[in-house]
Enzyme design. Structure first.
Site, mmCIF file in Angstrom:
data_model
loop_
_atom_site.group_PDB
_atom_site.id
_atom_site.type_symbol
_atom_site.label_atom_id
_atom_site.label_comp_id
_atom_site.label_asym_id
_atom_site.label_seq_id
_atom_site.Cartn_x
_atom_site.Cartn_y
_atom_site.Cartn_z
ATOM 1 N N TYR A 201 105.883 -2.484 29.011
ATOM 2 C CA TYR A 201 106.373 -3.503 28.076
ATOM 3 C C TYR A 201 106.838 -4.689 28.909
ATOM 4 C CZ TYR A 201 106.651 0.283 24.609
ATOM 5 O OH TYR A 201 106.372 1.337 23.755
ATOM 6 N N TYR A 384 113.962 6.174 22.470
ATOM 7 C CA TYR A 384 112.508 6.071 22.634
ATOM 8 C C TYR A 384 111.826 7.436 22.432
ATOM 9 C CZ TYR A 384 108.075 4.299 24.458
ATOM 10 O OH TYR A 384 106.759 3.915 24.584
#
Ligand SMILES: Cc1cc2nc3c(=O)[nH]c(=O)nc-3n(C[C@H](O)[C@H](O)[C@H](O)COP(=O)(O)OP(=O)(O)OC[C@H]3O[C@@H](n4cnc5c(N)ncnc54)[C@H](O)[C@@H]3O)c2cc1C
Length: 394
Positions: A201, A384
């Protein structure tokens, strides 16, 4: 007039998984899907599964191919300020995530349902739901040039954000919460190896980028784009160039380019409707809530709703008790809001919202703090990989 116990609208992951788990507990259902079987099986969407979703698919007897073919990821990387920082999910939480495409999840569920003799009706048009404030709601639809009516005990609205179920609820009976982000994701799928084993990311002054994958041979990349962008303006070569500019140099050098298999632009939004139960109609998955894909929660939340609902319905048919059914909305919403918060926060630290230099400094300070604090990293990692469930499987 046909009859079933649970009429399920939508054959996406939530509808198929719910139908299968109910079947395993002796509860009959009919699934009505407006698209063709081929269309549903070919739709490209999510790719990261929490362990709770993996466990539920295995429990549903639809996990064998996934367990063989998935990629287990023990971490992911955050790119910012020209560097790449690994978040060690396994080390921080003891858990990992699995990369296995939603397309494959859907195919596996469809095959499992068909092998069990399920009533799956594809290309069911003009579906309408009514009477869900009474004991026996009805569903009307047309199929094969004829109109049909299905009576049932419950309706599960698994028909996604644009479906008919939420739209059938009187607006005064529900409250909507929404955040529309001022950008979208331009996605490209290509049969090239990913630049690294794990997802990356990347926060960049030109905008966000994500390196994801569906297998060791198939990569999925995204770049943040304007809401008014048109796909025609993005030939493959422009996407590859823009992607590489937004990645740390070491990652950009490892990107292998190739012709796109699929390209799409998706807007980003956070959306929740409350409550998720209206009489005998339940909203499940994207029908009741949407999160931006940062954090990979959409599909996992849909599976978590199904987990609560099949247990509640199984308990009702086994004992006649309605407590779990009545608690469906409140129980799901607790998890949903935490995932909405995480997805919103992760989006806010990784995307470009404006040209404001103060906001940019705040993002970089937050990423710098995060990557230097084991407490902050643990918080990210536990969200997550997926927050724990309150109840064990039945
Ligand atoms: C373009 C895109 C990309 C995405 N990428 C990611 C990602 O990278 N990571 C992530 O976690 N999540 C992602 N998501 C979200 C994730 O795919 C969804 O959360 C997930 O599909 C939810 O499953 P569902 O079964 O609830 O809804 P859906 O998958 O939307 O399924 C709903 C089904 O209902 C059917 N339907 C709709 N209306 C009717 C009707 N009137 N009558 C009968 N049937 C109807 C639809 O055809 C569909 O098959 C993405 C979503 C989209 C749209």
């Amino acid at each position: 007039m046909a009859r079933t116990q649970v009429a399920i609208i939508g054959a996406g992951p939530s509808g198929l998984l719910l139908s299968q788990l109910l079947h395993q507990h002796g509860v009959d259902s009919v699934v009505l899907e407006r698209r063709s079987r081929e269309y549903v099986a070919g739709r490209i969407r999510a790719g990261v599964l929490e362990q709770g979703t993996v466990d539920l698919l295995v429990q549903a007897n639809a996990g064998e191919r996934m367990l063989n073919e998935r990629l287990v990821h023990d971490g992911f990387a955050l790119g910012f300020a020209g560097k790449s920082f690994r978040v060690d999910l396994r080390g921080l939480t003891g858990n990992a995530v699995s990369v296995y495409g939603q397309t494959e999840v859907t195919k596996d569920l469809m095959e499992t349902r068909i092998a069990a003799g399920a009533r799956l009706i594809f290309e069911a048009h003009d579906v309408s739901v009514e009477g869900f404030d009474r004991a026996h709601p009805t569903v009307h639809y047309s199929h094969g040039g004829r109109t049909h009516t299905l009576t049932c005990d419950f309706i599960a609205g698994c028909d996604g954000y644009h479906g008919v179920c939420r739209q059938s609820i009187p607006t005064e009976a529900m409250q909507s919460f929404e955040r529309i982000y001022p950008f979208g994701w331009l996605g490209i799928l290509a049969d090239v190896p990913p630049p690294a084993h794990e997802l990356i990311y990347s926060n960049h002054e030109r905008g966000f980028a994500l390196c994801s994958m569906r297998s060791v041979h198939r990569s999925r990349y995204y770049v943040q784009c304007g809401l008014d962008e048109k796909l025609e303006a993005w030939p493959d070569v422009r996407i590859w160039d823009e992607l590489r500019r937004r990645l740390p140099a070491s990652v950009a050098d490892a990107v292998v380019t190739g012709p796109s298999v699929e390209k799409s632009i998706a807007p980003l939004r956070s959306f929740v409707v409350e409550p998720l139960k209206f009489g005998r109609l339940f909203l499940v998955g994207d029908a009741g809530h949407i999160v931006p894909p940062t954090g990979a929660k959409g599909l996992n939340l849909a599976a978590a709703d199904v987990r609560v609902l099949y247990r509640a319905l199984a308990e009702y048919y086994r004992t006649g008790r309605e407590e779990l059914i009545d608690g469906y909305s409140a129980q799901c919403l607790r998890r949903i809001w935490k995932a909405v918060r995480f997805s919103w926060w992760f989006t806010s630290i990784t995307h470009k919202f404006s040209e404001d230099p103060f906001s940019r400094r705040m993002q970089l300070a937050e990423l710098d703090y995060l990557t230097g604090s084991s407490a902050a990293l643990t918080s990210v990692a536990e969200n997550y990989v997926g927050l724990p469930f309150e109840n064990p499987p039945i």
